[in-house]
Design a protein around this motif. Sequence first.
Motif, mmCIF file in Angstrom:
data_model
loop_
_atom_site.group_PDB
_atom_site.id
_atom_site.type_symbol
_atom_site.label_atom_id
_atom_site.label_comp_id
_atom_site.label_asym_id
_atom_site.label_seq_id
_atom_site.Cartn_x
_atom_site.Cartn_y
_atom_site.Cartn_z
ATOM 1 N N PRO A 159 -37.230 -16.400 -17.185
ATOM 2 C CA PRO A 159 -35.797 -16.135 -16.965
ATOM 3 C C PRO A 159 -35.533 -15.362 -15.677
ATOM 4 O O PRO A 159 -34.532 -15.602 -14.998
ATOM 5 N N SER A 160 -36.440 -14.436 -15.329
ATOM 6 C CA SER A 160 -36.229 -13.665 -14.097
ATOM 7 C C SER A 160 -36.313 -14.561 -12.859
ATOM 8 O O SER A 160 -35.550 -14.397 -11.901
ATOM 9 N N THR A 161 -37.237 -15.520 -12.881
ATOM 10 C CA THR A 161 -37.339 -16.448 -11.757
ATOM 11 C C THR A 161 -36.079 -17.301 -11.644
ATOM 12 O O THR A 161 -35.549 -17.519 -10.550
ATOM 13 N N LEU A 165 -33.505 -17.449 -8.413
ATOM 14 C CA LEU A 165 -33.185 -18.724 -7.762
ATOM 15 C C LEU A 165 -31.689 -19.011 -7.786
ATOM 16 O O LEU A 165 -31.130 -19.552 -6.828
ATOM 17 N N GLY A 166 -31.032 -18.643 -8.886
ATOM 18 C CA GLY A 166 -29.599 -18.908 -9.007
ATOM 19 C C GLY A 166 -28.732 -17.972 -8.190
ATOM 20 O O GLY A 166 -27.549 -18.246 -7.970
ATOM 21 N N GLU A 167 -29.285 -16.829 -7.727
ATOM 22 C CA GLU A 167 -28.493 -15.839 -6.995
ATOM 23 C C GLU A 167 -28.895 -15.718 -5.530
ATOM 24 O O GLU A 167 -28.629 -14.695 -4.891
ATOM 25 N N GLN A 201 -35.938 -26.149 -6.419
ATOM 26 C CA GLN A 201 -34.837 -26.753 -5.674
ATOM 27 C C GLN A 201 -33.646 -27.043 -6.585
ATOM 28 O O GLN A 201 -32.492 -26.821 -6.205
ATOM 29 N N THR A 202 -33.923 -27.495 -7.785
ATOM 30 C CA THR A 202 -32.846 -27.810 -8.733
ATOM 31 C C THR A 202 -32.086 -26.556 -9.149
ATOM 32 O O THR A 202 -30.851 -26.547 -9.207
ATOM 33 N N ILE A 208 -32.454 -23.872 -1.679
ATOM 34 C CA ILE A 208 -33.867 -24.035 -1.323
ATOM 35 C C ILE A 208 -34.053 -25.435 -0.754
ATOM 36 O O ILE A 208 -33.679 -26.427 -1.373
ATOM 37 N N ILE A 209 -34.627 -25.492 0.435
ATOM 38 C CA ILE A 209 -34.886 -26.761 1.111
ATOM 39 C C ILE A 209 -36.400 -26.973 1.156
ATOM 40 O O ILE A 209 -37.134 -26.135 1.685
ATOM 41 N N ILE A 210 -36.847 -28.091 0.580
ATOM 42 C CA ILE A 210 -38.269 -28.399 0.501
ATOM 43 C C ILE A 210 -38.612 -29.442 1.553
ATOM 44 O O ILE A 210 -37.900 -30.433 1.720
ATOM 45 N N ALA A 211 -39.718 -29.228 2.254
ATOM 46 C CA ALA A 211 -40.223 -30.220 3.205
ATOM 47 C C ALA A 211 -41.723 -30.355 3.001
ATOM 48 O O ALA A 211 -42.433 -29.348 2.933
#
Length: 266
Positions: A159-161, A165-167, A201-202, A208-211
């Motif tokens: 949940p912390s992760t 990610l959401g903030e 990313q979701t 978050i941009i993944i390459a």
Amino acid sequence: DWGVVFGQYLAAFALAGLLISLGIFISSCFSNQISSLVVTGVAVLLFLILGFGMITAMLPSFLVPWFNALSPISHYESLGRGVIDLRDLWYFVSATVVFLGLAYLQLLRRRLGNQKQEYRRFKLGVGLFLGIVVLSNIIGAWIPGRFDLTQDKLYTMSPSTKKILGELSDVVNINLYVSKDIPGQFQGVLRETKDILRDYQTLSKGNIIIAIKDPSSPEVAQEAQSLGIRQVQFNVVGKGELQLKNGFMGLAVSFGDQKEAIPFIQ
């Protein structure tokens, strides 16, 4: 950990079902039991070692991911961790049904004799299903869906992760540097890494941009090394000898002027 125990039993039954269906198909092609036994034994062995390093080392690099995806061992090991991934389940179910369908097609050909129209219809149906299976397994590689049965939820995001990610207040760039001819024993780690990054990313709502970059070109290799990702040597067994191959399998995270790197993902 009963979740892991269940996953291992499920993986064992799925693998057994697949190999039995392969044996039934080969048996339907032979009238002699001894020939059927010998060919089945060889076919099972070859099927199991498809993704092994000694096999993939002799292949062109673009074929290695395909052979790893076709090998049942990678799917077996994934289920055996206690993670029920829909991609692994569909692989075993679809491959088992295909072999059983081909076996039934052989028996139908013998039984119908001169009634070739009905045989052709069933043959067309089996061919269409085989195409659907191949296409669905290719597309399914991009469709997430799994259940973590481990007691401590080892493969589930905490949940912390999710909260972090959401903030996120700004864009975070994550670059995955991986060589295209990475040995087969690292394909499972690579798949798990890509799954985690896709989840990040979701949940990040676009922040978050993944390459994914291939360091085969000097420019990308220099970029990876400047970020702290080192080139490592892989031990590969192939062509009757132990070979050393150089490659990259690292990850770099950048946020504004801050950078962090995992030199080698294990």
